[in-house]
Design an enzyme around this catalytic site. Sequence first.
Site, PDB file in Angstrom:
ATOM      1  N   GLU A 286       0.861  -1.193   0.000  1.00 39.74           N
ATOM      2  CA  GLU A 286       0.000   0.000   0.000  1.00 39.74           C
ATOM      3  C   GLU A 286       0.890   1.233   0.000  1.00 39.74           C
ATOM      4  OE1 GLU A 286      -3.126   0.106  -0.770  1.00 39.74           O
ATOM      5  OE2 GLU A 286      -2.952  -2.057  -0.991  1.00 39.74           O
ATOM      6  N   CYS A 320      -1.891   9.319   3.961  1.00 37.76           N
ATOM      7  CA  CYS A 320      -1.867   8.878   2.561  1.00 37.76           C
ATOM      8  C   CYS A 320      -3.141   9.338   1.865  1.00 37.76           C
ATOM      9  CB  CYS A 320      -1.731   7.366   2.493  1.00 37.76           C
ATOM     10  SG  CYS A 320      -2.901   6.541   3.555  1.00 37.76           S
TER      11      CYS A 320
HETATM   12  P1  NAP Z   1       8.739   4.807   3.589  1.00 39.99           P
HETATM   13  O1  NAP Z   1       9.853   5.733   3.686  1.00 39.99           O
HETATM   14  O2  NAP Z   1       8.544   4.065   2.314  1.00 39.99           O
HETATM   15  O3  NAP Z   1       8.899   3.781   4.808  1.00 39.99           O
HETATM   16  C1  NAP Z   1       7.962   2.771   5.058  1.00 39.99           C
HETATM   17  C2  NAP Z   1       8.646   1.632   5.751  1.00 39.99           C
HETATM   18  O4  NAP Z   1       9.591   1.030   4.859  1.00 39.99           O
HETATM   19  C3  NAP Z   1       9.453   2.062   6.979  1.00 39.99           C
HETATM   20  O5  NAP Z   1       9.321   1.092   7.981  1.00 39.99           O
HETATM   21  C4  NAP Z   1      10.863   2.101   6.436  1.00 39.99           C
HETATM   22  O6  NAP Z   1      11.863   1.946   7.420  1.00 39.99           O
HETATM   23  C5  NAP Z   1      10.839   0.910   5.518  1.00 39.99           C
HETATM   24  N1  NAP Z   1      11.929   0.851   4.551  1.00 39.99           N
HETATM   25  C6  NAP Z   1      12.755   1.853   4.141  1.00 39.99           C
HETATM   26  N2  NAP Z   1      13.646   1.359   3.233  1.00 39.99           N
HETATM   27  C7  NAP Z   1      13.371   0.046   3.071  1.00 39.99           C
HETATM   28  C8  NAP Z   1      13.922  -0.995   2.282  1.00 39.99           C
HETATM   29  N3  NAP Z   1      14.936  -0.793   1.451  1.00 39.99           N
HETATM   30  N4  NAP Z   1      13.393  -2.231   2.392  1.00 39.99           N
HETATM   31  C9  NAP Z   1      12.359  -2.472   3.211  1.00 39.99           C
HETATM   32  N5  NAP Z   1      11.800  -1.525   3.989  1.00 39.99           N
HETATM   33  C10 NAP Z   1      12.290  -0.282   3.913  1.00 39.99           C
HETATM   34  O7  NAP Z   1       7.338   5.529   3.891  1.00 39.99           O
HETATM   35  P2  NAP Z   1       6.985   6.438   5.134  1.00 39.99           P
HETATM   36  O8  NAP Z   1       7.686   7.745   4.996  1.00 39.99           O
HETATM   37  O9  NAP Z   1       7.143   5.685   6.405  1.00 39.99           O
HETATM   38  O10 NAP Z   1       5.426   6.646   4.939  1.00 39.99           O
HETATM   39  C11 NAP Z   1       4.899   7.614   4.106  1.00 39.99           C
HETATM   40  C12 NAP Z   1       4.391   6.995   2.819  1.00 39.99           C
HETATM   41  O11 NAP Z   1       3.472   5.964   3.122  1.00 39.99           O
HETATM   42  C13 NAP Z   1       3.611   7.983   1.959  1.00 39.99           C
HETATM   43  O12 NAP Z   1       3.962   7.793   0.623  1.00 39.99           O
HETATM   44  C14 NAP Z   1       2.159   7.581   2.204  1.00 39.99           C
HETATM   45  O13 NAP Z   1       1.281   7.923   1.169  1.00 39.99           O
HETATM   46  C15 NAP Z   1       2.293   6.095   2.342  1.00 39.99           C
HETATM   47  N6  NAP Z   1       1.168   5.502   3.058  1.00 39.99           N
HETATM   48  C16 NAP Z   1       0.271   4.769   2.350  1.00 39.99           C
HETATM   49  C17 NAP Z   1      -0.834   4.213   2.989  1.00 39.99           C
HETATM   50  C18 NAP Z   1      -1.830   3.400   2.225  1.00 39.99           C
HETATM   51  O14 NAP Z   1      -2.653   2.739   2.832  1.00 39.99           O
HETATM   52  N7  NAP Z   1      -1.791   3.413   0.923  1.00 39.99           N
HETATM   53  C19 NAP Z   1      -1.006   4.416   4.357  1.00 39.99           C
HETATM   54  C20 NAP Z   1      -0.056   5.169   5.055  1.00 39.99           C
HETATM   55  C21 NAP Z   1       1.028   5.705   4.395  1.00 39.99           C
HETATM   56  P3  NAP Z   1      12.685   3.228   7.978  1.00 39.99           P
HETATM   57  O15 NAP Z   1      11.681   4.048   8.693  1.00 39.99           O
HETATM   58  O16 NAP Z   1      13.696   2.611   8.843  1.00 39.99           O
HETATM   59  O17 NAP Z   1      13.252   3.925   6.778  1.00 39.99           O
END
Ligand code: NAP
Length: 515
Positions: A286, A320
Amino acid sequence: MLPEFRNEPLTDFSRTDNQNSMRAAIEQVRAELGRKYPVVIGGYHYAGPDYFKSVNPARHSEIIGEFTKGNKDMALAAVKAAAQAFETWPWTAPWERARYLLKAAAIMRRRKFELAAWMIFETSKSWVEADADVAEAIDFLEFYAREMMRLSLPQPVTPYPGEENMLYYMPLGVCAVIPPWNFPCAILTGMTSAAIVTGNTVVLKPASTAPAIAWKFFEIMEELSLPPGVLNFLPGPGGAIGDTIVDHPQTRLIAFTGSKEIGLRIQERAAKLNPGQIWIKRTILEMGGKDFILVDETADLDAAAEGIVAAAFGFQGQKCSACSRAIIHEAVYEVMLGKIKERVARIKVGPPDDPANTMGAVIDAAAYEKIYSYVEIGRKEGRLIAGGNKGPESGYFIEPTVFADIKPDSRLGQEEIFGPVLAVIKCRDFNEGVSIANGTEYGLTGALFSRSRERLERGRWILHTGNLYLNRKCTGALVGVQPFGGFNMSGTDSKAGGGDYLLLFTQAKSVAERF
Ligand code: NAP
């Protein structure tokens, strides 16, 4: 017999007793800040050697806690422990697994104010937003517990003479759960509990900016004496340990919520076979959005302005589902700008442990810089209507900012900002509004404000988003009521909080016995 699922009511903060409970919880959590936390693998707690800090985005000097920094060896050990636990956990009765969730929901309900207070400190949520996050986590637990009970019943198959036929749902294996920081209680609880209740075992890697609330969830599951290894707690930088967990041949599925970039990376890596791997990995992804509210010339303009401002600036625009584009018919465009401006002026920015502040800080330094760079871009691409400045320097504050006259194909019209910046776009008529609304690579949430029955009916089908709202804001989906997930680059549309969600964590087995 369990009562039917009902959404957890939100706390009424106009009541003095609730205000007092929240204040007491804030003081309790304040007294607990700065502690050290372990990694937990197979039931064993490992502290250190390296730690990373979680800090209050609204007060840089305040350390929420220090978290053991998971490394590659720990990641390998966590997958191994989960694989070991998978030898027994799937054989527990589905009702037994469901009861862990029901009990966790009961504990969360008792500790609602405290859990909300952790998010107020760690992610700068307002009281109301933090309370809603806990309520949603409780909803996921209650909803998925009932869903598992339903799925464990005999599934309908066509009778066939001389045979007994049945179909049942089995778990898949080790599930990597990788949640974001923005709904750090709700989304983390939802994905983890869905994996566990269906009989999978979990390596939980929380977001690095919200590990404290993740720990609180883990602590609750540990208090319930969930068998060791069923849930492994592995905080640490995604960039350093994410690939190890995703690539591991014993990882069977990955449940991820976060950015498009990381989601696509996981998709690509999961598709690659690694030595010893005997399955096609499943991914539940997601991702981001560039959500819109479309307002036509027949709409209730006050309701539309109310919806736009709430959806654009609730939790600093870091949902999001946040409204990042207001697409407005030219006949009501200037009037709507006035109404939006008037409402934005009422938002008070500051540390949200004080409930007078209705908007807190953005999550961290990287987000602060990125969002502010979009404010600079907005100055070139549009007309500044409100905000545009940074807030007090003690935290990552940015004023709620509105740019008018943004072109649909500009950067503010296309890119996910994930902060308190609203792009207002003018459209000539309803049809042009629809094509602007649909004209990004995303498709998560959207809303249409109109009094035209014909347009509301047409909008239902042609507005291409996973979650569409008519005459209301585009945020605030409720578990069970509005199952949540998006189209196109917003993800795999794995409707969280819906009747299909648990199936994604299972594989169906058909068994036939000849009499
Ligand atoms: P993110 O930077 O993609 O991080 C999400 C998760 O992925 C974190 O736990 C992060 O860990 C981890 N991660 C980072 N690099 C990784 C890798 N190489 N391999 C595996 N995992 C890795 O996103 P975010 O800033 O936390 O969240 C914001 C985003 O989420 C926005 O784009 C928002 O739209 C989206 N979102 C979508 C929904 C939905 O239901 N569609 C809901 C909520 C949020 P670290 O924190 O350690 O980097």
